[in-house]
Design an enzyme around this catalytic site. Structure first.
Site, short mmCIF file in Angstrom:
data_model
loop_
_atom_site.label_atom_id
_atom_site.label_comp_id
_atom_site.label_asym_id
_atom_site.label_seq_id
_atom_site.Cartn_x
_atom_site.Cartn_y
_atom_site.Cartn_z
CB SER A 108 -62.84 83.21 28.64
OG SER A 108 -62.72 82.98 30.02
CG HIS A 131 -67.06 83.76 30.15
ND1 HIS A 131 -68.33 83.32 30.44
CD2 HIS A 131 -66.21 82.95 30.83
CE1 HIS A 131 -68.25 82.26 31.25
NE2 HIS A 131 -66.98 82.03 31.51
CG ASP A 160 -63.94 82.07 33.76
OD1 ASP A 160 -65.05 81.53 33.76
OD2 ASP A 160 -63.19 82.10 32.78
CG MET A 168 -62.43 80.29 39.07
SD MET A 168 -61.12 79.30 38.36
CE MET A 168 -61.42 79.57 36.60
CG HIS A 176 -68.60 80.70 34.77
ND1 HIS A 176 -67.65 79.93 34.13
CD2 HIS A 176 -69.34 79.84 35.50
CE1 HIS A 176 -67.82 78.66 34.46
NE2 HIS A 176 -68.82 78.59 35.30
CG MET A 191 -66.72 78.24 37.98
SD MET A 191 -65.27 78.25 36.90
CE MET A 191 -65.26 79.97 36.42
CG MET A 246 -68.74 74.16 33.29
SD MET A 246 -68.19 75.78 32.71
CE MET A 246 -66.42 75.52 32.55
CG PHE A 297 -56.96 75.28 36.20
CD1 PHE A 297 -56.06 76.13 36.82
CD2 PHE A 297 -57.56 74.26 36.94
CE1 PHE A 297 -55.77 75.97 38.18
CE2 PHE A 297 -57.27 74.09 38.29
CZ PHE A 297 -56.36 74.95 38.91
CG ASP A 313 -66.56 78.39 30.09
OD1 ASP A 313 -65.47 78.56 29.51
OD2 ASP A 313 -66.80 78.83 31.23
C1 DX5 Z 1 -62.63 77.45 33.03
C2 DX5 Z 1 -63.34 78.74 32.69
C3 DX5 Z 1 -63.28 79.13 31.27
C4 DX5 Z 1 -61.90 79.33 30.69
C5 DX5 Z 1 -61.93 78.73 29.30
O1 DX5 Z 1 -63.09 76.96 34.21
O2 DX5 Z 1 -64.71 78.69 33.08
O3 DX5 Z 1 -64.09 80.27 30.98
O4 DX5 Z 1 -61.49 80.67 30.60
O5 DX5 Z 1 -60.66 78.75 28.78
P1 DX5 Z 1 -60.29 78.01 27.40
O6 DX5 Z 1 -61.19 78.59 26.34
O7 DX5 Z 1 -58.85 78.37 27.20
O8 DX5 Z 1 -60.53 76.55 27.60
ZN ZN Z 2 -66.08 80.36 32.46
#
Ligand code: DX5
Ligand code: ZN
Length: 228
Positions: free
Chosen positions: A15, A40, A42, A44, A73, A75, A146, A152, A180
């Site tokens: 990620s 991956h 993210d 947001m 992903h 969000m 999730m 975060f 995730d």
């Molecule tokens: C959090 C993200 C994740 C994040 C996971 O909302 O969707 O993809 O990067 O990070 P770790 O593996 O450190 O929990």
């Molecule tokens: Zn993610």
């Protein structure tokens, strides 16, 4: 093989949220050199989750720096507004949250992501019951649970989500199930035993002294007879 385990191969997706963005190109190369087959990303929006990260502009830069498939992903409160932009930027898979879409729009939303040519994923927050959405699972390429509240990296795994993974695997033996959040050396064996196949790893990959060894170990946990 344990009861809930899938016969599908296990794939670790680094990620990028945990990467060093001052050296993004090198970080992408480091993932590929470590043996990652998929990445991956993210996104947001500051509304769906209390954080802001990256948009299509950065995905497009990532696209130029790696040949690996990009799993994006979203969000976001209004993900459908941006799916074409992310697809054009280079997303290979686009995962949208069911909480952002709602039941009345779900069939249309899946169709709209599909129309971009990207693989379609459905994501679930820790408190969302996936069984209400099972009727859509035959029409998507993956579902993603999730295992933290999104927003975060570096949070602790929420064990209550394991039940949703098991219930989904019991009904859908062939469906890629992605997890995730808080996936690390402690939790990888647990989620694989429950039936997860795609492991999103931020801190566990990027902060490991030997990410390549971590990746091989985690993917090997899915092998028949692996000690867990
Ligand atoms: C959090 C993200 C994740 C994040 C996971 O909302 O969707 O993809 O990067 O990070 P770790 O593996 O450190 O929990
Ligand atoms: Zn993610």
């Amino acid at each position: 093989m344990l009861a809930g385990m899938s016969a599908l191969p296990i794939t670790v997706l680094p990620s990028l949220l945990s990467a060093d963005f001052t050296r993004l190109g090198e970080e992408l190369k480091r993932c590929q050199a470590a043996g990652a087959k998929r990445l991956h990303v993210d996104v947001m929006d500051g509304h769906f989750v209390p954080n802001l990260t990256i948009g299509p502009f950065i995905v497009e830069a990532m696209r130029r720096a790696t040949t690996l498939p990009l799993d994006v992903h979203l969000m976001m409160t209004d993900p459908l507004r941006y799916i074409e932009d992310f697809r054009k930027a280079g997303a290979d898979a686009i995962t949208i949250h069911v909480e952002a879409i709602g039941p009345r729009m779900m069939t249309e939303a899946i169709g709209r992501v599909r129309d971009t040519g990207a693989e379609v994923g459905l994501a679930f927050n820790p408190d969302t019951n996936p069984e209400l959405w099972f009727k859509h699972f035959a029409n998507v390429d993956l579902v993603m649970f999730m295992t933290v509240y999104p927003g975060f990296g570096g949070q602790a795994f929420i064990p209550q989500v394991r039940q949703a993974i098991r219930a989904t695997r019991a009904q859908f033996p062939e469906l890629p199930i992605q997890v995730d959040g808080g996936i690390n050396r402690e939790t990888v064996p647990l989620v694989i035993a429950d039936g997860a196949t795609n492991l999103v790893c931020g801190n566990a990959f990027f902060k490991d002294p030997n990410p390549s060894e971590f990746l091989r170990w985690a993917e090997g946990c899915g092998a028949v007879g692996a000690s867990r």
